[in-house]
Motif scaffolding. Sequence first.
Motif, PDB file in Angstrom:
ATOM      1  N   ARG A   3       0.811  -1.219   0.000  1.00 57.24           N
ATOM      2  CA  ARG A   3       0.000   0.000   0.000  1.00 57.24           C
ATOM      3  C   ARG A   3       0.852   1.280   0.000  1.00 57.24           C
ATOM      4  O   ARG A   3       0.303   2.379  -0.049  1.00 57.24           O
ATOM      5  CB  ARG A   3      -0.952  -0.008   1.199  1.00 57.24           C
ATOM      6  CG  ARG A   3      -2.038  -1.075   1.072  1.00 57.24           C
ATOM      7  CD  ARG A   3      -3.300  -0.683   1.810  1.00 57.24           C
ATOM      8  NE  ARG A   3      -4.337  -1.701   1.712  1.00 57.24           N
ATOM      9  CZ  ARG A   3      -5.149  -1.856   0.668  1.00 57.24           C
ATOM     10  NH1 ARG A   3      -5.023  -1.044  -0.372  1.00 57.24           N
ATOM     11  NH2 ARG A   3      -6.055  -2.807   0.661  1.00 57.24           N
ATOM     12  N   ARG A   4       2.157   1.130   0.036  1.00 57.19           N
ATOM     13  CA  ARG A   4       3.006   2.317  -0.059  1.00 57.19           C
ATOM     14  C   ARG A   4       3.030   2.843  -1.496  1.00 57.19           C
ATOM     15  O   ARG A   4       2.862   2.086  -2.451  1.00 57.19           O
ATOM     16  CB  ARG A   4       4.448   1.973   0.362  1.00 57.19           C
ATOM     17  CG  ARG A   4       4.596   1.614   1.838  1.00 57.19           C
ATOM     18  CD  ARG A   4       6.035   1.204   2.119  1.00 57.19           C
ATOM     19  NE  ARG A   4       6.225   0.817   3.512  1.00 57.19           N
ATOM     20  CZ  ARG A   4       7.347   0.306   3.999  1.00 57.19           C
ATOM     21  NH1 ARG A   4       8.387   0.124   3.185  1.00 57.19           N
ATOM     22  NH2 ARG A   4       7.438  -0.018   5.274  1.00 57.19           N
ATOM     23  N   PHE A   5       3.274   4.135  -1.619  1.00 57.27           N
ATOM     24  CA  PHE A   5       3.398   4.725  -2.943  1.00 57.27           C
ATOM     25  C   PHE A   5       4.875   4.814  -3.320  1.00 57.27           C
ATOM     26  O   PHE A   5       5.741   4.989  -2.456  1.00 57.27           O
ATOM     27  CB  PHE A   5       2.749   6.109  -2.979  1.00 57.27           C
ATOM     28  CG  PHE A   5       1.250   6.054  -2.914  1.00 57.27           C
ATOM     29  CD1 PHE A   5       0.508   5.841  -4.063  1.00 57.27           C
ATOM     30  CD2 PHE A   5       0.579   6.198  -1.706  1.00 57.27           C
ATOM     31  CE1 PHE A   5      -0.872   5.772  -4.014  1.00 57.27           C
ATOM     32  CE2 PHE A   5      -0.800   6.138  -1.635  1.00 57.27           C
ATOM     33  CZ  PHE A   5      -1.524   5.924  -2.797  1.00 57.27           C
ATOM     34  N   PRO A   6       5.188   4.692  -4.605  1.00 58.38           N
ATOM     35  CA  PRO A   6       6.594   4.749  -5.024  1.00 58.38           C
ATOM     36  C   PRO A   6       7.191   6.142  -4.834  1.00 58.38           C
ATOM     37  O   PRO A   6       6.474   7.148  -4.820  1.00 58.38           O
ATOM     38  CB  PRO A   6       6.530   4.369  -6.507  1.00 58.38           C
ATOM     39  CG  PRO A   6       5.131   4.704  -6.936  1.00 58.38           C
ATOM     40  CD  PRO A   6       4.266   4.474  -5.742  1.00 58.38           C
ATOM     41  N   MET A   7       8.499   6.175  -4.688  1.00 52.45           N
ATOM     42  CA  MET A   7       9.232   7.440  -4.547  1.00 52.45           C
ATOM     43  C   MET A   7      10.051   7.693  -5.811  1.00 52.45           C
ATOM     44  O   MET A   7      10.898   6.878  -6.181  1.00 52.45           O
ATOM     45  CB  MET A   7      10.176   7.376  -3.335  1.00 52.45           C
ATOM     46  CG  MET A   7       9.459   7.261  -2.007  1.00 52.45           C
ATOM     47  SD  MET A   7      10.618   7.184  -0.607  1.00 52.45           S
ATOM     48  CE  MET A   7      11.434   8.778  -0.767  1.00 52.45           C
TER      49      MET A   7
END
Length: 332
Positions: A68-72
């Motif tokens: 559920r993390r967003f890419p950096m």
Amino acid sequence: MTFEDILNNLKKKIYHPIYFLMGEESYFIDQISDYINQHVLTDAEKGFNQHILYGKDTDIDTIITYARRFPMMSSHQVIIVREAQNIKKIEELESYVKNPLNSTILVLNYKYKTIDKRKTFSKLIGQKGVLFESKKIYDNQLPDWIKRYLATRNYTIVPQASMLLAEYLGTDLSKVSNELDKLIISLPENSQITPDHIEKNIGISKDYNIFELQNALGERNVLKSNQIINYFSANQNANPFPRTISSLYQFFMKILTYHFLEDKSQNAVASSLGVHPFFVKSYIAAAKQYPIRKVVEIISTLRDFDMKSKGLGNVSSSAGDLQKEMIYKILH
């Protein structure tokens, strides 16, 4: 989706949020997973956006947290879960599967096992991503697989050579591909691979192998049959007796099948026997040498020697002696 479909889409940068890769054949799972690992993100992007987890050391909550993390500074993040078959209650991932992030590529390597395709969890994966079952290939499919594998690298192989490799390497595709890659390195580009190349680079004799033995027996060539079986007896590690029995059993079963075919045209025979059309003539020739009654007798003989090779009804004969006796009974 087939293995080829999945790889072709990946090469076109057509990505799915979930790849559930399951099944008995680890080769295809590794190929897909490794391609994603190596090609989706640049080296600079991987530092923040690529994560490798292991099933025995993780759980569903951890996987969902990562997913559920967003890419950096990247359009995607990649999460590869190796040994996912070790995760308890894998179906609890369903809450994420229902609403996955399109910026996440979650790859689950679920080796040597499968999940029930009839259940909601499986169906959801198929709707939201890719559910791929990697199946073991059959022995008779391996020569064509070898041919296709080499064709993708711009090499060709003669039928005798592909059959020889298939017989001696078995259906472990990782092992087969490794041997083919080593063979390719030693040859000029766009070469046609022959039994000579295999003998020189892999060590499988082009003159003393199971196919030459089958041909010699099929022709009832006593001298050549005995020369080959004597070589086998002196080289047991490379030519184990159980494999010889198994190969000859399949050979004579095909001859028996041929006798009962109504359509004996080359293509019909090749299809019925599951062999390359190139080899049909050898089965036709062998059928002329061995009538049905003799073939049935040989199959019974092979079964007897299979039992003897396992120590049943055999007290002192060596594998080499048993092989020689078996060939004598086949020929006479």
